[in-house]
Design an enzyme around this catalytic site. Sequence first.
Site, short mmCIF file in Angstrom:
data_model
loop_
_atom_site.label_atom_id
_atom_site.label_comp_id
_atom_site.label_asym_id
_atom_site.label_seq_id
_atom_site.Cartn_x
_atom_site.Cartn_y
_atom_site.Cartn_z
CB CYS A 158 -0.91 0.04 1.25
SG CYS A 158 -2.00 -1.30 1.69
CG ASP A 216 15.88 37.45 -13.93
OD1 ASP A 216 15.76 37.33 -15.17
OD2 ASP A 216 14.90 37.97 -13.14
#
Length: 510
Positions: A34, A460
């Site tokens: 599971c 940037d």
Amino acid sequence: MYTDTERCVRAVRSKDARFDGWFFTAVLTTRIYCRPSCPVVPPKAENMTFYPSAAACQQAGFRACKRCRPDTSPGSPEWNARADTVARAVRLIQDGVVDREGVPGLAGRLGYSARQIERQLLAELGAGPLALARAQRAQTARLLIETTGLPMADVAFAAGFSSIRAFNDTVREVFALSPSELRARGARGRSGAGGADRAGTSGTRGTSGTEPTTTPGVISLRLPFRAPLNPDNLFGHLAATAVPGVEEWRDGAYRRTLSLPYGHGIVALTPRPDHIACRLSLTDPRDLTLAISSCRRMLDLDADPVAVDEQLRADPLLAPLVDKAPGRRVPRTVDAAEFAVRAVLGQQVSTAAARTHAARLVTAHGVPVDDPEGGLTHLFPDPQALAALDPEALALPRTRRTTLTTLVAALADGSLRLGPDSDWDRAREQLIALPGFGPWTVEVIAMRALGDPDAFLPTDLGMRRAAAGLGLPSTPAALTARAAAWRPWRAYAVQYLWATEDHAINHLPA
């Protein structure tokens, strides 16, 4: 993590969905495995054992739980946060390389022998490349069985199986159902409200489940993710920078064309509160595995946002941004070579100008496609097609023409390889050696094309404006020094800093 038994037991008892995909719980008494968030009553601790992969569970003789459907877990975030041999191998296997090229092909891409790859995967995942590829085939087969009306023989070969017998045996072994029983069960699940839970609609716990397919040739499915997920910058960035003809935002979905090994496809991705709705139209169903993994990688769906946000929140200047909109992902790409070309076209120009330059390349060199549902017209041209372009036909400065043609030549002849098998540091070295490539171009490719979660853009302009507005250092050197505390998640910090500006990339399109 699976070796920390006490921690795993606590996760299972609390049904903590954050750990889905990190490990799998195998129950010794029922021989079922599971996901940690399985809704059934947890077994006794002495009856639980833990494995790092579904393939390891299957190899040990366990079958998948029909309730929680562990094969639909989000992928482990570990493999997209690393660039070592094992992580690169896992990414290639997820892309179906073993099915197309075999283990020797996988090993050749990574520069190791097949025996070395086998040994390293066994040590970390408890299963070798063949077992991992078999588990991947089983998952693909389940999707095709439940979402299409393809004959079972076509499903078998489309999923990558070499024979009908191997297909039947694997489906029975993994799901404890025959292929026809699995199809009937999927149909029952879609016909009733209770079946929806079985198909996996309950948030993070089961969201690679299926949705009914009403259009012939279209496969509809749900892509799982770990909550939270903020779709604003993710889909906003993809839509704002979309190349006309290749990408579009239509009816609340990001749509684009896909170049694939056996043909091409068109995908529509729609953000939902608990999953990403995905509609795929493929010319050849054998491309399903790669199409899904490419879309997951583009949307950064295997990330662990809790771990990322927890570390970034420790910085008092970033904490308000994280608290305001947690769960930001890094918008990436389905094709690293395509993005590298687009990054060069976007050097020192506006977003609109970059889209215009890319659209001209697409019109001149892209392969036309038919899109009956929208306005997509072409595949983005591959490096081989672009290698034949006339530099004089490019409406670019001469130096940028040289940068583009040099990049395309390196991609076309294979001397530069960008993709899920790339070594991030090596790729950076190769890129920076090309004419016209500076730190910004290299890092944006590392962040969005290679998937390095620690890629950083201190030069940037938007980053520097955001940093100055928050009181962070705005010079590249000082900002890089301050950002050391954000490692290894600096690419996510970039998303939070970019989000401080009122730009289209930060808003979900209307």
